[in-house]
Design a protein around this motif. Sequence first.
Motif, PDB file in Angstrom:
ATOM      1  N   ASP A  74       0.808  -1.223   0.000  1.00 29.51           N
ATOM      2  CA  ASP A  74       0.000   0.000   0.000  1.00 29.51           C
ATOM      3  C   ASP A  74       0.838   1.268   0.000  1.00 29.51           C
ATOM      4  N   VAL A  75       2.095   1.176  -0.438  1.00 30.30           N
ATOM      5  CA  VAL A  75       2.921   2.374  -0.543  1.00 30.30           C
ATOM      6  C   VAL A  75       2.273   3.320  -1.553  1.00 30.30           C
ATOM      7  N   VAL A  76       2.291   4.629  -1.264  1.00 24.12           N
ATOM      8  CA  VAL A  76       1.590   5.600  -2.104  1.00 24.12           C
ATOM      9  C   VAL A  76       2.567   6.511  -2.826  1.00 24.12           C
ATOM     10  N   ASN A  77       2.121   7.065  -3.942  1.00 27.40           N
ATOM     11  CA  ASN A  77       2.928   8.008  -4.704  1.00 27.40           C
ATOM     12  C   ASN A  77       2.536   9.440  -4.339  1.00 27.40           C
ATOM     13  N   GLN A  81      -1.745   7.531  -4.611  1.00 24.65           N
ATOM     14  CA  GLN A  81      -2.219   6.365  -5.355  1.00 24.65           C
ATOM     15  C   GLN A  81      -1.368   5.162  -4.996  1.00 24.65           C
ATOM     16  N   THR A  82      -2.038   4.024  -4.826  1.00 22.91           N
ATOM     17  CA  THR A  82      -1.336   2.778  -4.547  1.00 22.91           C
ATOM     18  C   THR A  82      -1.033   2.050  -5.851  1.00 22.91           C
ATOM     19  N   ALA A  83      -0.204   1.018  -5.740  1.00 24.87           N
ATOM     20  CA  ALA A  83       0.084   0.188  -6.917  1.00 24.87           C
ATOM     21  C   ALA A  83      -1.183  -0.490  -7.417  1.00 24.87           C
ATOM     22  N   LEU A  84      -2.098  -0.822  -6.505  1.00 21.60           N
ATOM     23  CA  LEU A  84      -3.362  -1.447  -6.897  1.00 21.60           C
ATOM     24  C   LEU A  84      -4.190  -0.494  -7.754  1.00 21.60           C
ATOM     25  N   MET A  85      -4.196   0.776  -7.409  1.00 22.21           N
ATOM     26  CA  MET A  85      -4.938   1.755  -8.206  1.00 22.21           C
ATOM     27  C   MET A  85      -4.368   1.862  -9.617  1.00 22.21           C
ATOM     28  N   LEU A  86      -3.027   1.897  -9.722  1.00 23.00           N
ATOM     29  CA  LEU A  86      -2.409   2.017 -11.042  1.00 23.00           C
ATOM     30  C   LEU A  86      -2.631   0.754 -11.871  1.00 23.00           C
ATOM     31  N   ALA A  87      -2.586  -0.406 -11.239  1.00 23.34           N
ATOM     32  CA  ALA A  87      -2.847  -1.648 -11.967  1.00 23.34           C
ATOM     33  C   ALA A  87      -4.287  -1.682 -12.474  1.00 23.34           C
ATOM     34  N   ALA A  88      -5.234  -1.225 -11.641  1.00 21.02           N
ATOM     35  CA  ALA A  88      -6.636  -1.170 -12.059  1.00 21.02           C
ATOM     36  C   ALA A  88      -6.835  -0.133 -13.158  1.00 21.02           C
ATOM     37  N   MET A  89      -6.131   0.979 -13.087  1.00 19.19           N
ATOM     38  CA  MET A  89      -6.236   2.033 -14.092  1.00 19.19           C
ATOM     39  C   MET A  89      -5.823   1.518 -15.474  1.00 19.19           C
ATOM     40  N   HIS A  90      -4.771   0.706 -15.512  1.00 19.04           N
ATOM     41  CA  HIS A  90      -4.231   0.239 -16.791  1.00 19.04           C
ATOM     42  C   HIS A  90      -4.726  -1.156 -17.167  1.00 19.04           C
ATOM     43  N   GLY A  91      -5.626  -1.717 -16.391  1.00 23.05           N
ATOM     44  CA  GLY A  91      -6.203  -3.015 -16.755  1.00 23.05           C
ATOM     45  C   GLY A  91      -5.263  -4.183 -16.582  1.00 23.05           C
TER      46      GLY A  91
END
Length: 447
Positions: A74-77, A81-91
Amino acid sequence: MGHGASCGRPSEEVDFFGAAQSGDLARLAAAVSSRPSLLRRTTLFDRLSALHIAAAHGHLQVVSMALDLCVEPDVVNRHKQTALMLAAMHGRTECVRRLLDAGANILMFDSSHGRTCLHYAAYYGHSDCLRAILTAARTAPVSQSWGYARFVNVRDDTGATPLHLAARQGWRRCVHVLLENGAIVSASSGAFGFPGSTPLHLAARGGSLDCVRQLLSWGADRLQRDSVGRIPYEVALKRGHAACAALLNPSSAEPLVWPSPLKFISELEPDAKALLEAALMEANREREKRILKGAKNSLPSPSHSDDGATVSEGAEVCSICFDQECTIEVRECGHQMCAACTLALCCHAKPNPATQSQPLPTCPFCRGGITRLAVATRAKAGDDDDDEEGEGRLESPRHRRSRRSLNLGSGDGGSSSLMGSIASSIGKMGRRKTDSSELQVQVDDKP
């Protein structure tokens, strides 16, 4: 937003982030082996870690390596945003699953719009990521502490739920996934889109006929108004979306609605649910053909055969409509009927708007309550109880249809009246093609 390395970094760090972006596992392993602290370093401007970069680019092995080396999922930028958010954003579905397995928090909000990973998957149209997140949410601690239904309808800073975002962007697959998982079909937004907009308002604004279809078939209210008193029909007219306006016109016929309040509908086996959903789509498609016939610039309905429903040789013909093959069985009594007739029984009474309760449907043959449905099993040759000569021969569909009609006419008046009422309610549903392509209900991610 860039996911590469920032300028001004030592060459060792630039090379490390470049390896994370390209998915070069060997270079990453060598860099981490010589300098373990690199896993905790971030880019200068966006504050992206190697986990963020790898997840955004879909490098599953790099994501797994970072998580195995105890990198916090859950490290944030810079934008929280977490890595999970970016992975969901890009499918990146596999990366989403790996992060969820590592315990990534699905209820973290970014600092840009106050959105979760569910909002990101819905906004960018990744239905597979949506399914993965919602599946994890059923067993995650959030389902006990926050509530699963509340999570599905979580709002961002503008008051938009994931369903609002998916409807506005025109992602019908995502709309369907959210609706079948309990998204509120007529929830009003805050400032998103236009104050007080429902998902139906937003789909009408974007001219997404497929999303309008989905929302109407799940009970969206065509008469609900936004903050300035406009119904979705007026929004579609203003934007010049004639086909959407034709379906949303309050004077046009209402569609059949998926009977979601019925408890047994949510517990259907996948095959039985696919049959009923295909019947619902076909019924509303026939209705749309009449409505859109006079609409200018209307979009065509999905292609399908106008031929009559095909009945397999030796199949049992539905004794209600005498037109389609029996595909659904009532588990309690064993009586069988076609999917269209089953759907008409379930949709015959609209749910109470105040309680969302719906009367339990009853079997038209024995008047017993229907609480469980399954895919009908075809009778084997020689199993016909009426075959007194024991020939073990299946009758042709035409022969069976005429015989069933005679048997129905010779019954008591109450049963004949009931059958006539149900057949009348189904008459508008049209015919359904029972090939395998139509039973594949919304499985890909194409908008």
